[in-house]
Motif scaffolding. Structure first.
Motif, PDB file in Angstrom:
ATOM      1  N   ASN A  64       0.758  -1.036   0.099  1.00 32.69           N
ATOM      2  CA  ASN A  64       0.087  -0.038  -0.056  1.00 32.69           C
ATOM      3  C   ASN A  64       0.887   1.162  -0.156  1.00 32.69           C
ATOM      4  O   ASN A  64       1.578   1.580   1.083  1.00 32.69           O
ATOM      5  N   GLN A  65       0.733   1.987  -1.015  1.00 30.97           N
ATOM      6  CA  GLN A  65       1.445   3.195  -1.087  1.00 30.97           C
ATOM      7  C   GLN A  65       0.958   4.325  -0.200  1.00 30.97           C
ATOM      8  O   GLN A  65      -0.232   4.644  -0.145  1.00 30.97           O
ATOM      9  N   GLY A  66       1.983   4.591   0.424  1.00 29.89           N
ATOM     10  CA  GLY A  66       1.546   5.789   1.741  1.00 29.89           C
ATOM     11  C   GLY A  66       1.095   5.233   2.962  1.00 29.89           C
ATOM     12  O   GLY A  66       0.585   5.798   3.875  1.00 29.89           O
ATOM     13  N   TYR A  67       1.175   3.863   3.255  1.00 30.99           N
ATOM     14  CA  TYR A  67       0.995   2.948   4.395  1.00 30.99           C
ATOM     15  C   TYR A  67       1.843   3.773   5.461  1.00 30.99           C
ATOM     16  O   TYR A  67       3.086   3.864   5.276  1.00 30.99           O
ATOM     17  N   LYS A  68       1.157   4.040   6.688  1.00 31.76           N
ATOM     18  CA  LYS A  68       2.052   4.344   7.783  1.00 31.76           C
ATOM     19  C   LYS A  68       1.346   3.934   9.001  1.00 31.76           C
ATOM     20  O   LYS A  68       0.288   3.976   9.201  1.00 31.76           O
ATOM     21  N   GLU A  69       2.202   3.479  10.236  1.00 32.33           N
ATOM     22  CA  GLU A  69       2.085   3.108  11.413  1.00 32.33           C
ATOM     23  C   GLU A  69       1.998   4.353  12.108  1.00 32.33           C
ATOM     24  O   GLU A  69       3.241   4.909  12.017  1.00 32.33           O
ATOM     25  N   TYR A  70       1.025   4.591  12.979  1.00 32.22           N
ATOM     26  CA  TYR A  70       1.231   5.628  14.054  1.00 32.22           C
ATOM     27  C   TYR A  70       1.206   5.019  15.395  1.00 32.22           C
ATOM     28  O   TYR A  70       0.104   4.731  15.851  1.00 32.22           O
ATOM     29  N   TYR A  71       2.394   5.058  16.017  1.00 29.38           N
ATOM     30  CA  TYR A  71       2.596   4.035  17.218  1.00 29.38           C
ATOM     31  C   TYR A  71       1.445   4.918  18.400  1.00 29.38           C
ATOM     32  O   TYR A  71       1.278   6.225  18.441  1.00 29.38           O
ATOM     33  N   ALA A  72       0.615   4.177  18.993  1.00 32.32           N
ATOM     34  CA  ALA A  72      -0.128   4.544  20.059  1.00 32.32           C
ATOM     35  C   ALA A  72       0.772   5.064  21.186  1.00 32.32           C
ATOM     36  O   ALA A  72       0.956   4.185  22.130  1.00 32.32           O
ATOM     37  N   VAL A  73       0.974   6.362  21.437  1.00 31.80           N
ATOM     38  CA  VAL A  73       1.634   6.933  22.425  1.00 31.80           C
ATOM     39  C   VAL A  73       1.396   6.500  23.843  1.00 31.80           C
ATOM     40  O   VAL A  73       2.397   6.228  24.587  1.00 31.80           O
ATOM     41  N   LYS A  74       0.185   6.274  23.928  1.00 30.00           N
ATOM     42  CA  LYS A  74      -0.307   6.092  25.399  1.00 30.00           C
ATOM     43  C   LYS A  74       0.176   4.549  25.870  1.00 30.00           C
ATOM     44  O   LYS A  74       0.159   4.617  26.972  1.00 30.00           O
ATOM     45  N   ALA A  75       0.435   3.801  24.787  1.00 31.58           N
ATOM     46  CA  ALA A  75       1.030   2.409  25.087  1.00 31.58           C
ATOM     47  C   ALA A  75       2.246   2.406  26.095  1.00 31.58           C
ATOM     48  O   ALA A  75       2.499   1.520  26.873  1.00 31.58           O
ATOM     49  N   CYS A  76       3.107   3.303  25.569  1.00 35.95           N
ATOM     50  CA  CYS A  76       4.291   3.426  26.425  1.00 35.95           C
ATOM     51  C   CYS A  76       4.980   4.868  25.963  1.00 35.95           C
ATOM     52  O   CYS A  76       5.839   4.972  25.286  1.00 35.95           O
ATOM     53  N   PRO A  77       4.510   6.022  26.597  1.00 30.64           N
ATOM     54  CA  PRO A  77       4.987   7.017  26.324  1.00 30.64           C
ATOM     55  C   PRO A  77       6.569   7.487  27.096  1.00 30.64           C
ATOM     56  O   PRO A  77       6.542   8.677  27.897  1.00 30.64           O
ATOM     57  N   ASN A  78       7.434   6.870  26.405  1.00 27.74           N
ATOM     58  CA  ASN A  78       8.754   7.298  26.868  1.00 27.74           C
ATOM     59  C   ASN A  78       9.531   7.784  25.672  1.00 27.74           C
ATOM     60  O   ASN A  78       9.398   7.003  24.556  1.00 27.74           O
ATOM     61  N   PRO A  79      10.017   8.878  25.511  1.00 26.48           N
ATOM     62  CA  PRO A  79      10.758   9.559  24.318  1.00 26.48           C
ATOM     63  C   PRO A  79      11.741   8.460  23.752  1.00 26.48           C
ATOM     64  O   PRO A  79      11.851   8.656  22.512  1.00 26.48           O
ATOM     65  N   ALA A  80      12.246   7.514  24.448  1.00 27.09           N
ATOM     66  CA  ALA A  80      13.533   6.553  23.855  1.00 27.09           C
ATOM     67  C   ALA A  80      12.462   5.688  23.022  1.00 27.09           C
ATOM     68  O   ALA A  80      13.090   5.507  22.029  1.00 27.09           O
ATOM     69  N   ILE A  81      11.580   5.265  23.542  1.00 27.21           N
ATOM     70  CA  ILE A  81      10.580   4.552  22.575  1.00 27.21           C
ATOM     71  C   ILE A  81       9.970   5.072  21.414  1.00 27.21           C
ATOM     72  O   ILE A  81      10.061   4.535  20.179  1.00 27.21           O
ATOM     73  N   LEU A  82       9.631   6.226  21.712  1.00 26.06           N
ATOM     74  CA  LEU A  82       8.833   6.958  20.460  1.00 26.06           C
ATOM     75  C   LEU A  82       9.768   7.594  19.528  1.00 26.06           C
ATOM     76  O   LEU A  82       9.793   7.056  18.147  1.00 26.06           O
ATOM     77  N   LYS A  83      11.242   7.705  19.914  1.00 29.32           N
ATOM     78  CA  LYS A  83      12.203   8.209  18.959  1.00 29.32           C
ATOM     79  C   LYS A  83      12.765   6.600  18.081  1.00 29.32           C
ATOM     80  O   LYS A  83      12.796   6.755  17.098  1.00 29.32           O
ATOM     81  N   LEU A  84      12.647   5.652  18.898  1.00 31.72           N
ATOM     82  CA  LEU A  84      13.178   4.642  18.177  1.00 31.72           C
ATOM     83  C   LEU A  84      11.996   4.097  17.267  1.00 31.72           C
ATOM     84  O   LEU A  84      12.527   3.749  15.932  1.00 31.72           O
TER      85      LEU A  84
END
Ligand code: PLP
Length: 417
Positions: free
Chosen positions: A44-64
């Motif tokens: 799918n062109q343009g597919y993107k996963e948006y990680y649900a921040v509430k699941a683990c709201p740690n900047p290191a995880i989000l950045k990874l």
């Protein structure tokens, strides 16, 4: 078989620097999950996963996750702040909120986030607070029960989220009149399901609704957001989702519905939390006490304040006694924390190897909705969070709370000086 990305020897080393309890996350596991998902939807062109921040709201995880091609799904002011601080902006953010305060819409619009509207009345509310963007998503709630075959997978009719079918049609009309040009559709109908049929069935429903909107209202449908809900095997006997098969079956629905309706290319989006990080975190604790009354209890230095799911939902979390992986599970224990709450049990009547005071235990699958759901009941302090890097090094990505943190909102700390 449930496995861990570390040995007892490694944890004994780590504990010298970072005392238990702590949550530890597996960098490689998280990266691999992101790539697995992206591969499954690469068609799918343009597919993107948006990680649900509430699941683990740690900047290191989000950045990874961001560095590995993911956007972020936010639903609160401070989740937006986390993204802003990491330089994650624009269409890299999906704002899927509900009962939304005005300043959150204003902030999300300022960051250029994609807005996912939970309610018809939020259209006027958003116009006054941030304005109507050119691309906008609407959250659909089909009502009733959500079934896959004979199984009831969820109960949308009871859920506070989303709009009725009628409201979606009226909403799209109204938003078009207000200047919106491109539309997305979103729905979240089942939580923590490992059924490979969930996403394909949901996708088909949303594709069909999108096709109707496109045909009846002549609007441009830009994307379908399958949201979260893909589950993980918490129990050893459960099987993981076959994400490649899920991707293929969503593709089949796409080819059967989206392409004939003339909506190709339609972008797909997901907002997975649990699937992305759940299996790649664990809560490590030390056995402090053993108690024998009418049952045998093992008392840990962690408690439900560090991991609420067992107490809140009766959820199963697998427990490994480190170094005793091969011992027979010939004892039956309740594994507890120290809260003055009888539901503060990580496991009830669990078969485990003989446990001794001082043993280290790992409570599995705490990488999503684990630390994040923590709280301070009984004055318990939140634990540290650690990242186990691919090269074996360990990084403190959030220090443990101190009493000072707990008391920071009072004005009496001077009494302790
Ligand atoms: C909680 C939530 C998610 C993530 O759910 P998971 O079960 O962790 O995949 C995604 N989108 C929305 C809107 C949510 O509320």
């Amino acid at each position: 078989m449930k496995t861990l990305p570390y040995t007892k020897k490694k944890i004994v080393q780590i504990v010298k620097d970072y005392p238990t309890p702590f949550h530890i996350y597996d960098e490689k596991g998280i990266k691999d999950a992101a790539h697995r998902l992206q591969n499954a939807f690469a068609w799918n062109q343009g597919y993107k996963e948006y990680y649900a921040v509430k699941a683990c709201p740690n900047p290191a995880i989000l950045k990874l996750l961001y560095d590995n091609g993911c956007g972020m799904d936010c639903s609160s002011y401070t989740e937006l702040m986390l993204c802003d601080a990491l330089g994650i902006r624009g269409e890299n953010i999906m704002f899927s909120s509900n009962a939304t305060p005005a300043e959150e819409f204003v902030y999300a619009r300022k960051l250029g986030a994609l807005i996912n509207l939970d309610d018809f009345t939020h259209i006027d509310f958003l116009e006054k607070n941030g304005g109507i963007p050119e691309t906008i998503c609407l959250r659909y709630n089909p009502g009733g029960e959500f079934r896959l075959g004979n199984a009831i997978m969820g109960n949308p009719g009871d859920a506070k989220y989303g709009m009725t079918r009628e409201q979606i049609f009226e909403g799209v009309k109204k938003l078009s009149a207000m200047g919106a040009k491109k539309f997305g559709l979103h729905a979240f109908l089942a939580s923590n399901t490992t059924d490979n049929g969930y996403y394909p069935a949901l996708a088909r429903q949303l594709f069909e609704l999108a096709a109707e909107l496109h045909q009846k209202l002549g609007v441009q449908m830009d994307f379908v957001n399958l949201s979260g809900g893909v589950g993980i095997p918490y129990r050893p006997e459960e099987r993981p989702v076959d994400i490649d098969q899920v991707g293929r079956e969503v593709r089949r629905a796409y080819e059967e519905v989206v392409v004939p309706a003339g909506m190709h290319p339609l972008r797909l989006k997901t907002e997975l939390g649990r699937y992305m990080t759940g299996p790649y975190g664990s809560l490590v604790a030390t056995v402090l006490h053993e108690k024998n009354t009418y049952k045998q209890y093992i008392g840990l230095d962690a408690c439900a304040a560090n991991l609420m799911r067992p107490a809140m939902y009766g959820a199963y979390h697998h427990i490994t006694v480190l170094g005793k992986e091969d011992w027979p599970c010939d004892h039956v224990y309740d594994v507890t924390g120290s809260l003055c709450e009888n539901n503060d049990k990580f496991a009830v009547d669990r078969k485990l190897p003989r446990i001794d005071i001082g043993d280290l235990v790992a409570i599995h699958d705490t990488g999503a909705h684990g630390f994040a759901m923590g709280y301070n009941y009984n004055g318990k302090l939140r634990s540290a969070e650690l990242m186990l890097h691919e090269d074996g090094s360990v990084e403190l990505i959030r220090r443990a709370e101190t009493p000072k943190d707990l008391f920071a909102t009072f004005d009496f700390m001077h009494l302790f000086d």
